[in-house]
Scaffold this motif. Structure first.
Motif, mmCIF file in Angstrom:
data_model
loop_
_atom_site.group_PDB
_atom_site.id
_atom_site.type_symbol
_atom_site.label_atom_id
_atom_site.label_comp_id
_atom_site.label_asym_id
_atom_site.label_seq_id
_atom_site.Cartn_x
_atom_site.Cartn_y
_atom_site.Cartn_z
ATOM 1 N N ASP A 71 0.971 -1.275 -0.051
ATOM 2 C CA ASP A 71 -0.057 -0.037 0.034
ATOM 3 C C ASP A 71 0.971 1.395 0.049
ATOM 4 O O ASP A 71 0.571 2.306 -0.659
ATOM 5 C CB ASP A 71 -0.863 -0.171 1.144
ATOM 6 C CG ASP A 71 -1.932 0.665 1.084
ATOM 7 O OD1 ASP A 71 -2.356 1.307 -0.099
ATOM 8 O OD2 ASP A 71 -2.808 1.254 2.031
ATOM 9 N N ARG A 72 1.819 1.095 0.721
ATOM 10 C CA ARG A 72 3.010 2.319 0.763
ATOM 11 C C ARG A 72 3.511 2.593 -0.413
ATOM 12 O O ARG A 72 3.733 3.623 -0.916
ATOM 13 C CB ARG A 72 3.764 2.355 1.951
ATOM 14 C CG ARG A 72 3.252 2.429 3.338
ATOM 15 C CD ARG A 72 4.046 2.338 4.653
ATOM 16 N NE ARG A 72 4.890 1.150 4.739
ATOM 17 C CZ ARG A 72 4.554 0.348 5.399
ATOM 18 N NH1 ARG A 72 3.313 0.156 5.985
ATOM 19 N NH2 ARG A 72 5.116 -0.833 5.696
ATOM 20 N N SER A 75 1.141 4.188 -2.998
ATOM 21 C CA SER A 75 0.971 5.707 -2.709
ATOM 22 C C SER A 75 2.401 6.490 -2.909
ATOM 23 O O SER A 75 2.188 7.689 -3.013
ATOM 24 C CB SER A 75 0.337 5.656 -1.196
ATOM 25 O OG SER A 75 1.359 5.420 -0.204
ATOM 26 N N SER A 76 3.488 5.830 -2.752
ATOM 27 C CA SER A 76 4.857 6.713 -2.791
ATOM 28 C C SER A 76 5.495 6.439 -4.265
ATOM 29 O O SER A 76 6.552 6.766 -4.505
ATOM 30 C CB SER A 76 5.763 5.945 -1.848
ATOM 31 O OG SER A 76 5.420 6.121 -0.646
ATOM 32 N N ASP A 78 2.942 6.810 -7.023
ATOM 33 C CA ASP A 78 1.644 7.430 -7.995
ATOM 34 C C ASP A 78 1.953 8.763 -8.934
ATOM 35 O O ASP A 78 1.233 9.146 -9.754
ATOM 36 C CB ASP A 78 0.424 7.612 -7.287
ATOM 37 C CG ASP A 78 0.473 8.611 -5.962
ATOM 38 O OD1 ASP A 78 1.567 9.113 -5.876
ATOM 39 O OD2 ASP A 78 -0.547 8.666 -5.164
#
Length: 273
Positions: A71-72, A75-76, A78
């Motif tokens: 998940d990180r 998001s890191s 995108d």
């Protein structure tokens, strides 16, 4: 039955019973690091161990940690395709780091999620949510990695194009221009188009026509420095703009773009337009 033999049987049976009731062999813990994220996981398939023998609480923690890492990661990264973002460079670097290692970890995590389905506790507690979310994150991470591979290859091609552009320009000038070109001759010897659409047409007398940088603007003519008053009178801007517009687009040296290629080498038919 011989008393000694009976004792051996009893001792042997007790040993087997103790072995059967003893702790199961577990896969070793491995740690994966990506950027600032860390997660512990086990490769049950490679270790030839049964994931269902794991302590459910600890297994839930492991699967949750891997989901959190993915998940990180998503998001890191995108903004990796957005060069205007302040996070662009950092996100690209994380993609580069992930390209050499994340794929194998995704394989292990997906294998663990599949093996989990046969466990008696798979439909209890947080396991259903962990499995569903984990599969979604694996698929999204794979898609991001596939995009990253294409994007990084494109960036390398664009950088190589930029590095070699001056040599191509020099070769074209030596091929198509006279040693002392006449000012006002409007002979185009080389044209290039950048990935953002900007185009330049270079003339043997040192002039350059640059395409409009904003919608509704007209191309501009840039004169070389040190042009004498006599030579400036020879310059007719409309003729340069007309020569640039008439230059074959298939002969323009194009910086690679997504789904595109560089233009072919200049032909004799295109020179001196």
């Amino acid at each position: 039955m011989n008393l000694v033999i009976r004792k051996l049987w009893i001792v042997g049976g007790m040993g087997l019973a103790l072995t059967a009731c003893g702790p199961k062999r577990m896969a070793p813990v491995q740690q994966y690091s990506l950027g600032l994220s860390r997660a512990d996981y086990r490769d049950y398939t490679a270790a030839r161990t049964d994931i269902c023998d794991a302590e459910p609480r600890f297994l839930a923690d492991e699967l949750g940690a891997m989901n959190g890492l993915m998940d990180r990661f998503l998001s890191s990264t995108d903004q990796a395709k957005n060069p205007n973002s302040v996070d662009h460079a950092r996100h690209v670097e994380l993609l580069k780091e992930a390209s050499g290692s994340l794929g194998k970890v995704l394989d292990v995590h997906q294998s663990n999620l599949r093996a989990l389905q046969k466990c008696r506790f798979a439909r209890s507690g947080t396991f259903p949510q962990l499995a569903q979310r984990g599969q979604e994150l694996v698929e999204q991470s794979r898609a991001r990695m596939a995009e990253a591979g294409q994007m990084l290859a494109l960036r390398e091609a664009q950088a190589r194009w930029q590095q070699e552009a001056s040599q191509r320009e020099q070769t074209a000038r030596q091929t198509w221009c006279a040693k002392t070109p006449e000012v006002g001759s409007t002979d185009v010897y080389y044209a290039r188009q950048f990935a953002d659409g900007r185009t330049e047409w270079l003339f043997c007398d040192g002039h350059v026509v640059q395409s409009a940088t904003t919608a509704g603007s007209e191309p501009t003519l840039v004169s070389p420095e040190g042009l004498s008053a006599k030579d400036r009178r020879k310059v007719k801007p409309p003729k340069y703009l007309e020569a640039a517009q008439g230059y074959p687009m298939e002969e323009v040296d194009k910086q690679p773009t997504p789904g595109g290629n560089s233009a072919p080498a200049h032909s004799s038919d295109a020179a001196g337009t």
